[in-house]
Design a protein around this motif. Structure first.
Motif, mmCIF file in Angstrom:
data_model
loop_
_atom_site.group_PDB
_atom_site.id
_atom_site.type_symbol
_atom_site.label_atom_id
_atom_site.label_comp_id
_atom_site.label_asym_id
_atom_site.label_seq_id
_atom_site.Cartn_x
_atom_site.Cartn_y
_atom_site.Cartn_z
ATOM 1 N N ALA A 241 -34.487 29.173 15.536
ATOM 2 C CA ALA A 241 -35.123 29.912 16.583
ATOM 3 C C ALA A 241 -36.118 31.235 16.401
ATOM 4 N N ARG A 242 -36.277 30.595 14.974
ATOM 5 C CA ARG A 242 -37.569 31.851 14.546
ATOM 6 C C ARG A 242 -38.270 30.552 14.835
ATOM 7 N N GLU A 243 -38.617 29.764 15.352
ATOM 8 C CA GLU A 243 -39.510 28.633 15.814
ATOM 9 C C GLU A 243 -39.517 28.463 17.367
ATOM 10 N N LYS A 244 -39.039 28.841 17.961
ATOM 11 C CA LYS A 244 -38.781 29.412 19.324
ATOM 12 C C LYS A 244 -39.517 30.546 19.730
ATOM 13 N N GLY A 245 -39.550 31.512 18.425
ATOM 14 C CA GLY A 245 -40.500 32.930 18.637
ATOM 15 C C GLY A 245 -39.131 34.314 18.704
ATOM 16 N N PHE A 246 -38.159 33.160 18.979
ATOM 17 C CA PHE A 246 -37.438 34.826 18.517
ATOM 18 C C PHE A 246 -37.283 36.129 17.115
ATOM 19 N N ALA A 247 -36.808 36.949 16.876
ATOM 20 C CA ALA A 247 -37.421 37.789 16.083
ATOM 21 C C ALA A 247 -35.633 37.625 15.095
ATOM 22 N N VAL A 248 -35.949 37.175 14.494
ATOM 23 C CA VAL A 248 -35.242 36.964 13.120
ATOM 24 C C VAL A 248 -34.992 37.833 11.853
ATOM 25 N N SER A 249 -34.293 38.148 11.349
ATOM 26 C CA SER A 249 -34.964 39.409 10.490
ATOM 27 C C SER A 249 -35.127 37.706 8.858
ATOM 28 N N ASP A 250 -36.025 39.001 8.807
ATOM 29 C CA ASP A 250 -37.021 37.670 7.003
ATOM 30 C C ASP A 250 -36.071 37.640 5.626
ATOM 31 N N GLU A 251 -35.681 38.782 5.776
ATOM 32 C CA GLU A 251 -34.271 38.630 5.097
ATOM 33 C C GLU A 251 -33.311 38.200 5.285
ATOM 34 N N VAL A 252 -32.558 37.705 6.287
ATOM 35 C CA VAL A 252 -31.080 37.604 6.383
ATOM 36 C C VAL A 252 -32.097 35.511 6.757
ATOM 37 N N LEU A 253 -33.222 35.739 6.360
ATOM 38 C CA LEU A 253 -33.314 34.045 7.246
ATOM 39 C C LEU A 253 -33.383 33.349 5.603
ATOM 40 N N THR A 254 -34.156 34.180 4.637
ATOM 41 C CA THR A 254 -33.923 34.016 3.111
ATOM 42 C C THR A 254 -32.989 34.053 2.352
ATOM 43 N N LEU A 255 -32.225 34.767 3.345
ATOM 44 C CA LEU A 255 -30.745 34.929 1.998
ATOM 45 C C LEU A 255 -29.948 33.773 2.493
#
Length: 564
Positions: A241-255
């Motif tokens: 989703a992030r690769e396609k430009g959607f808003a994904v929380s940095d904190e959620v993905l990093t965790l």
């Protein structure tokens, strides 16, 4: 106090079924309006009819007076019915409100699929309303996909996922993951772009993010931890989703990524956790966080110990992401040679089936650059495997849609004539009883034969016979004392207990969703009875542990985790 000068309160059923009749009660209170004659009208759509004169009816209201009016409703076709209630006086005021009246058939939609081969240089098919004859007209939808691989018809796969009604982490991800690439696939299929796609995907991102625990893992129905495979699947979706430009929380993905790395540091038993390990490594590699040394070691020395072909393909794709072309192609070749092997003989907690695994391998191989030589053969194998199945899961449908991108990459040479218009490449379309009009003629003008996959989904016009696949289900009704009763004899406002008995005909580990549709006119009175603390007055009932439960207006839903 802010309110209308004349207050109209409507009481109506939560939903109706086709053929039902019900009473709409309108309580009218003239709180601040002038006394006089008011004209009451109820405008309805075709799904729901109101038994009231077209010109309306006169209601005389005194200052501060009250009146109750009853209007008979009739439900005709399934869908979202609406009623517009309007109460007006010539000199004012005017009060208007719109009421939703869902009309739901007593059974869920079913699908019928037919494959027609269109011969080269002139083979054709005429799509018309006859294809929908066995369904209620307002509920029927016909989708058609014309390609060299009928098992990968995009319209029916999209529709099957779109109408799936439940929302655990796996199902939410499975519905949203293909939507990341829908514009890419749908444009090639001739379906156009969907303005709601971004909204749906962003909503799915928010929902699964809400299922994340403090450790970074994801629970199935809420914050918690389920298993490493689910953690990898959700994190894969968030990454894409992030690769396609959607808003994904940095904190959620990093965790989430930290959780995968932490899990791999202490859970390295390939014989029991190989599927989960391979997927976690692939997701980490997609984020450039997988140790390249570990990937090389697993592929060079341990690849045979990974029990599923998909795990081998995920390791191959991981190396490809790091530019290890030779190792990646070698591992992909081994995965392809193993794909026809039996999927039995090892424990699975990843929703894996031979069809899901084949589709996922094809999706991964289709992303590889340069292209892999076995992809065309895999397209045919996946298509055959899907056509052999009567039912498919959300997992299978999601990965089949991702695999469909490989199909559209090799569509050259196909030309079609659709109602006089020329189409190049694969064709896909969706119609209902209105839009299909006088019919849709599809002719194959290309020098090669193609397949037309025609799928009709809707509510059966006639009741289906009782049946089952892997389960036996019975429903029994009792009064509050535990005495069996006949539900057709209950009186209005009478409460009773419904007991569902589900018997599995196998000993597999399983995640089961039980969905019991309510008859129109009934509603669940006390949802909290599922909690054992509230069952002290029902000692005659067995207690059941559920992972999740929902009490909707028209159905009861429970999710259970079963172990062998």
């Amino acid at each position: 106090i802010v309110r209308d000068p004349v207050v109209v309160t409507a009481s109506l059923p939560r939903f109706m079924a086709p053929g039902d009749k019900a009473m709409l009660r309108l309580d009218i209170a003239n709180t601040d309006g002038p006394a006089g004659d008011y004209q009451l009208s109820v405008d309805s759509q075709g799904l729901v009819a109101a038994d009231i004169p077209v010109s309306g009816m006169t209601v005389a209201l005194a200052k501060g007076g009250k009146k109750a009016v009853s209007v008979m409703l009739s439900a005709n076709e399934p869908g979202n019915g609406k009623l517009t209630v309007r109460l007006a006086r010539a000199a004012g005021p005017v009060v208007e409100q719109v009421l939703d009246v869902p009309v739901r058939a007593p059974v869920l939609p079913v699908s019928e699929r037919k494959i027609v081969t269109l011969a080269a240089n002139g083979g054709s098919i005429m799509l018309d309303r006859d294809f929908m004859a066995s369904f209620m007209p307002a509920s029927a939808t016909l989708s058609v996909g014309v390609s060299r691989a009928a098992g990968l018809d995009v319209p029916s796969l999209l529709y099957a996922l779109d109408r799936y009604p439940y929302g655990c982490a796996e199902q939410t991800t499975s519905r949203a993951l293909p939507l990341l690439y829908l514009s890419e696939v749908a444009t090639a299929a001739g379906l156009g772009d969907d303005a709601e796609i971004k909204k749906r995907v962003q909503g799915a991102i928010r929902r699964v993010s809400g299922f994340q625990a403090a450790s970074g893992s994801f629970g199935m129905w809420g914050p918690g931890s389920d298993n490493l495979w689910l953690d990898s699947y959700v994190t894969d979706f968030l990454t894409r989703a992030r690769e396609k430009g959607f808003a994904v929380s940095d904190e959620v993905l990093t965790l989430a990524l930290d959780n995968l790395q932490n899990s791999l540091s202490y859970d390295d038993n390939i014989s029991t956790k190989g599927n989960e390990i391979a997927y976690a490594l692939y997701v980490l590699a997609r984020n450039r966080r997988a140790p390249i040394g570990d990937l090389r070691y697993y592929v060079d020395a341990k690849l045979a110990e990974f029990s599923s072909p998909l795990a081998k393909a995920q390791l191959a794709a991981s190396l490809g992401l790091y530019g290890e072309k030779a190792r990646s192609e070698k591992a992909f070749a081994i995965a392809y040679s193993a794909v026809t092997a039996s999927a039995s003989g090892y424990q699975r907690d990843d929703y894996g089936t031979p069809l899901r695994d084949r589709a996922a391998i094809l999706a991964l191989a289709a992303e590889a650059r340069p292209g892999l030589s076995f992809v065309p053969d895999m397209v045919r194998a996946v298509s055959r495997a899907r056509l052999a199945r009567t039912y498919t899961s959300t997992q299978e449908n999601a990965w089949l849609l991702l695999a469909a991108r490989a199909l559209y990459a090799s569509q050259n040479g196909i030309t079609l004539n659709v109602n006089g218009a020329l189409f190049k490449g694969n064709y896909a379309g969706r119609f209902n009883a209105d839009t299909i009009g006088a019919g849709v003629q599809i002719s194959n003008t290309s020098p090669v034969s193609v397949d037309a996959a025609v799928t009709v989904t809707g509510i059966p016009a006639k009741p289906l016979p009782a049946g089952g696949n892997g389960f036996e289900i019975s429903r029994t009704y009792y009064n509050l004392k535990g005495e069996a009763i006949d539900p057709s004899m209950v009186a209005q406002n009478e409460r009773f207990v419904v007991v569902l008995k589900v018997t599995e005909l196998n000993s597999w580990n399983s995640r089961v969703v039980v969905s019991d549709l309510l008859p129109a006119g009934f509603e669940i009175a006390n949802p909290s009875l599922l909690s054992s603390a509230n069952m002290s007055n029902f000692t005659w009932l067995d207690k059941t542990s559920v992972a999740h439960s929902e009490f909707r207006n028209d159905r009861f839903v429970a999710a259970l985790n079963r172990s062998s």
